[in-house]
Design an enzyme around this catalytic site. Structure first.
Site, short mmCIF file in Angstrom:
data_model
loop_
_atom_site.label_atom_id
_atom_site.label_comp_id
_atom_site.label_asym_id
_atom_site.label_seq_id
_atom_site.Cartn_x
_atom_site.Cartn_y
_atom_site.Cartn_z
N LYS A 172 0.88 -1.19 0.00
CA LYS A 172 0.00 0.00 0.00
C LYS A 172 0.91 1.23 0.00
O LYS A 172 1.44 1.63 1.03
CB LYS A 172 -0.88 -0.02 1.26
CG LYS A 172 -2.21 0.69 1.11
CD LYS A 172 -2.15 2.16 0.78
CE LYS A 172 -1.81 3.01 2.00
NZ LYS A 172 -1.63 4.45 1.61
N GLY A 225 6.97 5.07 8.03
CA GLY A 225 6.14 6.27 8.12
C GLY A 225 6.30 6.92 9.47
O GLY A 225 7.33 6.77 10.13
N SER A 226 5.27 7.62 9.89
CA SER A 226 5.36 8.41 11.12
C SER A 226 5.26 7.53 12.37
O SER A 226 4.68 6.44 12.34
CB SER A 226 4.24 9.45 11.14
OG SER A 226 3.00 8.79 11.11
N VAL A 229 1.49 6.77 13.29
CA VAL A 229 0.83 5.66 12.59
C VAL A 229 1.53 4.34 12.93
O VAL A 229 0.88 3.30 13.02
CB VAL A 229 0.77 5.92 11.07
CG1 VAL A 229 0.14 4.73 10.34
CG2 VAL A 229 -0.01 7.19 10.77
N GLY A 230 2.84 4.40 13.19
CA GLY A 230 3.55 3.19 13.59
C GLY A 230 2.91 2.55 14.82
O GLY A 230 2.80 1.31 14.92
N GLU A 247 9.86 1.33 10.60
CA GLU A 247 10.89 2.31 10.22
C GLU A 247 10.22 3.67 10.35
O GLU A 247 9.46 4.08 9.48
CB GLU A 247 11.34 2.08 8.77
CG GLU A 247 11.91 0.71 8.50
CD GLU A 247 13.38 0.60 8.88
OE1 GLU A 247 13.92 1.53 9.51
OE2 GLU A 247 13.98 -0.44 8.57
N CYS A 281 13.73 10.66 6.50
CA CYS A 281 13.66 10.20 7.90
C CYS A 281 14.99 10.39 8.59
O CYS A 281 15.06 10.72 9.76
CB CYS A 281 13.23 8.74 7.94
SG CYS A 281 14.25 7.71 6.89
N GLU A 382 10.26 16.03 14.79
CA GLU A 382 10.62 15.94 13.38
C GLU A 382 9.87 17.01 12.59
O GLU A 382 8.63 17.03 12.61
CB GLU A 382 10.24 14.55 12.89
CG GLU A 382 10.80 14.22 11.56
CD GLU A 382 10.48 12.78 11.18
OE1 GLU A 382 9.35 12.33 11.45
OE2 GLU A 382 11.36 12.12 10.62
P1 NAD Z 1 2.38 8.53 7.59
O1 NAD Z 1 2.66 7.70 8.76
O2 NAD Z 1 1.26 9.50 7.66
O3 NAD Z 1 2.08 7.64 6.30
C1 NAD Z 1 2.93 6.59 5.90
C2 NAD Z 1 2.10 5.54 5.20
O4 NAD Z 1 1.17 5.02 6.14
C3 NAD Z 1 1.28 6.05 4.03
O5 NAD Z 1 1.23 5.05 3.02
C4 NAD Z 1 -0.10 6.23 4.64
O6 NAD Z 1 -1.14 6.12 3.69
C5 NAD Z 1 -0.13 5.07 5.62
N1 NAD Z 1 -1.07 5.22 6.72
C6 NAD Z 1 -1.51 6.37 7.31
N2 NAD Z 1 -2.41 6.07 8.28
C7 NAD Z 1 -2.53 4.72 8.32
C8 NAD Z 1 -3.28 3.81 9.12
N3 NAD Z 1 -4.13 4.22 10.06
N4 NAD Z 1 -3.14 2.48 8.88
C9 NAD Z 1 -2.29 2.03 7.92
N5 NAD Z 1 -1.57 2.85 7.14
C10 NAD Z 1 -1.68 4.18 7.33
O7 NAD Z 1 3.74 9.24 7.29
P2 NAD Z 1 4.08 10.20 6.11
O8 NAD Z 1 3.65 11.56 6.45
O9 NAD Z 1 3.56 9.63 4.84
O10 NAD Z 1 5.69 10.07 6.07
C11 NAD Z 1 6.48 10.82 6.87
C12 NAD Z 1 6.97 10.03 8.05
O11 NAD Z 1 7.60 8.82 7.64
C13 NAD Z 1 8.05 10.78 8.80
O12 NAD Z 1 7.83 10.65 10.17
C14 NAD Z 1 9.33 10.07 8.39
O13 NAD Z 1 10.39 10.17 9.26
C15 NAD Z 1 8.87 8.67 8.25
N6 NAD Z 1 9.79 7.94 7.38
C16 NAD Z 1 10.63 7.03 7.96
C17 NAD Z 1 11.56 6.34 7.17
C18 NAD Z 1 12.50 5.33 7.77
O14 NAD Z 1 13.08 4.57 7.03
N7 NAD Z 1 12.69 5.28 9.06
C19 NAD Z 1 11.60 6.57 5.80
C20 NAD Z 1 10.73 7.50 5.25
C21 NAD Z 1 9.81 8.17 6.07
#
Ligand code: NAD
Length: 482
Positions: A172, A225-226, A229-230, A247, A281, A382
């Protein structure tokens, strides 16, 4: 409208609804993607299950799996310009960055193609008359939730590793940027990947993403991701006792000692915060400098930041736009207290947004703020934009204290000509990666990557990723005698 890719075919979503895709360079809609639902996720997971549970994918010898991954890596390289262009438009990446991402994605598949037939277990000395061995087996079906900042790179490292270990994948991507990944899934089909091995469902996080995290047929989830959401993903997975790799974000420091080679350090420090407009990130978003050289370093970094130009992706300047309006608002909110004099700290330098930048684009000028309080939001949270927060430290112990004070622990950079100190710092820093006299914001396909604390857990990239995408089985055979 763009569709999902399931079972090697373009498939329209069940709801028929779609999501507009904006070009961050001008804020205009230029494409639409399918708004995936729980039903679409269910179809994709069922396809992956058939591939994993006795289907053609699961019956491939590791060497054959490796050859397919290599073919896909070659296909990505052959379509490099096309994929880079998609990523450039979708994410607002300057041309150089988009091209680097396409190259890195191909490299992940090259790297993991060679690893497929090298993931072997052990034999264990045990009681006489017994043979004990360990096998690495795939989880089965892995779910991959990908963010928008580096779609191709994160797909390569996450899905590349999972496929190499023999899993079938359901992906996804982020609603803000997924066009390159849909094209790569088509390329995989053309390369001869068996049906169901790689499936992509587009859509919103709270709909398709949540449905994927909750899907009963998923055996492992890789989430990038964030941190917010993690937590949701980990909770969903815990209900079904499914393993997760998280991650998450970072607030990574560059730690510059008085004896550092500043000529080597400064360009790297600047690149680490402006690369991808700071939406990385592992961006080096904190600059900790030993007090005796603090003003000198600030002046030199500030001078360089002031020369940086920000503009549309196609102009290929130092910095492109941010992904969307809300991200720009977020960056502005972090900076507001420093502009209005409401927070301790001083604005040292800013880059320049070029006049050609369309008014509807999401542009933020790179900014250096000095004397930021260690507990200020700008020092702890962040930003995910091109904002560097600087503060002085007195000695090694003070540097370690400041570096470790945030909730995050993803990457750290140490700059010193004292080898012992470099190693002592590497030992003391609470961080998944430490770079001494260099820095790798996102680089290094071979290097295990992941965080501690709120930056997440589990490792992707490198050979190490294959262990996370596998389950170890211990087999004990009593053969008698003796
Ligand atoms: P986000 O967490 O909002 O979204 C990431 C993904 O999760 C997207 O595909 C989104 O559609 C999905 N998502 C959102 N809500 C969800 C839910 N309830 N259930 C399942 N999936 C859901 O983050 P973002 O704004 O897209 O990305 C930025 C964040 O990602 C920053 O915090 C950044 O540091 C982190 N990031 C980390 C790494 C790493 O390798 N550590 C790499 C890139 C980005």
């Amino acid at each position: 409208m763009t569709t999902h890719v399931i079972n090697n075919r373009r498939v329209a979503g069940a709801s028929g609804e779609c999501i507009d895709v904006l070009d961050p360079s001008d804020g205009q809609v230029f494409a639409q993607i399918a708004r995936g639902t729980a039903h679409d996720i269910g179809v994709a997971v069922a396809a992956a299950r058939r591939a994993a549970d006795g289907g053609a994918w699961s019956r491939l010898a590791p060497v054959e799996r490796g050859r397919l991954l290599r073919k896909l890596g070659d296909a990505i390289a052959a379509h490099h310009d096309e994929l880079a262009l998609l990523e450039q438009r979708d994410c607002g990446k300057p041309v150089k960055q988009a091209r680097a991402d396409a190259t890195a994605c191909a490299r992940y598949f090259e790297f993991y193609s060679g690893a497929c037939d090298k993931l072997h277990g052990d034999t264990i000395p045990y009681t006489p008359g017994f043979a004990v061995m360990t096998w690495y087996e795939p989880h089965g079906v892995t779910g991959h939730i990908i963010p928008w900042n580096y779609p191709m790179q994160i797909f390569g490292r996450s899905v590349g590793g999972a496929l190499a270990a023999g899993n079938a994948c359901v992906v996804k991507p982020a609603e803000d940027a997924c066009l390159s990944l849909l094209r790569i899934a088509e390329l995989a089909a053309e390369c001869g990947f068996p049906e169901g091995a790689l499936n992509i469902v587009t859509g919103y996080g709270h709909e398709a993403g949540q449905a994927l995290a909750d899907a009963p047929g998923i055996d492992h989830i890789s989430f990038t991701g964030s941190a917010r959401v993690g937590t949701i993903i980990a909770q969903s997975a815990a209900k079904r006792h499914v393993q997760v790799t998280l991650e998450l974000g970072g607030k990574s420091p560059h730690i510059v000692f008085a004896d550092a080679d500043l000529d080597a350090a400064l360009p790297v420090i600047i690149n680490a915060i402006v690369q991808n407009a700071g939406q990385t990130c592992s961006a080096g978003s904190r600059l900790l400098v030993q007090a005796s050289v603090y003003e000198r370093v600030l002046a030199a970094v500030g001078e360089r930041i002031a020369t940086l130009r920000v503009g549309p992706a196609a102009m290929d300047l130092d910095v492109g736009p941010l992904i969307r309006a809300s991200q720009l608002e977020r960056v502005r909110a972090f900076l507001a207290p420093y502009r209005q004099g409401g927070a301790a700290g001083r604005l040292v330098a800013q880059g320049r947004i070029v006049p050609e930048a369309p008014a509807g684009g999401f542009y933020a000028a790179p900014t250096l703020i000095a004397d930021v309080a260690a507990d200020a939001p700008l020092a702890c949270d962040e930003v995910f934009g091109p904002v560097l927060a600087a503060m002085p430290f007195s000695d090694e112990a003070d540097a370690v204290r400041l570096a470790n004070v945030t909730d995050y622990g993803l990457v750290a950079g140490v700059w010193t000509e004292n080898g012992g100190r470099g190693l002592r710092m590497a030992r003391a820093l609470k961080s998944g990666q430490v770079f001494v006299n260099n820095y790798g914001a996102g680089g290094g396909v071979e290097l295990p990557f992941g965080g501690v604390k709120s930056s997440g857990y589990g490792r992707e990239k490198g050979f190490e990723a294959l262990y996370g995408f596998s389950v170890m089985k211990t087999v004990v055979v009593r053969y008698g005698g003796q």
